[in-house]
Design a protein around this motif. Structure first.
Motif, PDB file in Angstrom:
ATOM      1  N   ALA A   4     136.037  -4.605  58.026  1.00  0.00           N
ATOM      2  CA  ALA A   4     135.433  -3.852  56.930  1.00  0.00           C
ATOM      3  C   ALA A   4     133.930  -4.127  56.913  1.00  0.00           C
ATOM      4  N   ALA A   6     131.586  -2.296  55.732  1.00  0.00           N
ATOM      5  CA  ALA A   6     130.917  -1.794  54.529  1.00  0.00           C
ATOM      6  C   ALA A   6     130.610  -2.909  53.542  1.00  0.00           C
ATOM      7  N   THR A   7     131.399  -3.972  53.546  1.00  0.00           N
ATOM      8  CA  THR A   7     131.200  -5.052  52.585  1.00  0.00           C
ATOM      9  C   THR A   7     130.278  -6.155  53.096  1.00  0.00           C
TER      10      THR A   7
END
Length: 80
Positions: A4, A6-7
């Protein structure tokens, strides 16, 4: 399992893109940074898979030879 991204913290980077592609992306309302990150993540994943296959080619070939000579383990218990 995909990472992930995006984080994770971001770092600024300069990239060169075809002008017409950039204009079309903006006209379509695409977030260019997110699209570039997604494309780069896909490229990294594909390259990792390619490297893994090269690094493990000998083991895969040995296993395939074993299966060809001896058949699948537990093959006698298969119902199909």
């Amino acid at each position: 399992m995909p990472v992930a991204y995006a984080t994770l913290p971001k770092k600024s980077a300069n990239v060169s893109l075809a002008e017409s592609l950039l204009i079309e992306a903006k006209d379509l309302g695409l977030n260019v940074s997110q699209a570039a990150e997604a494309g780069l993540a896909r490229a990294v994943s594909e390259k990792r898979a390619e490297v893994w296959l090269k690094e493990n080619a000998e083991a895969i070939a040995c296993y395939n030879d074993y299966i060809e000579k001896n058949g699948l383990p537990l093959d006698e218990f298969r119902m199909f």
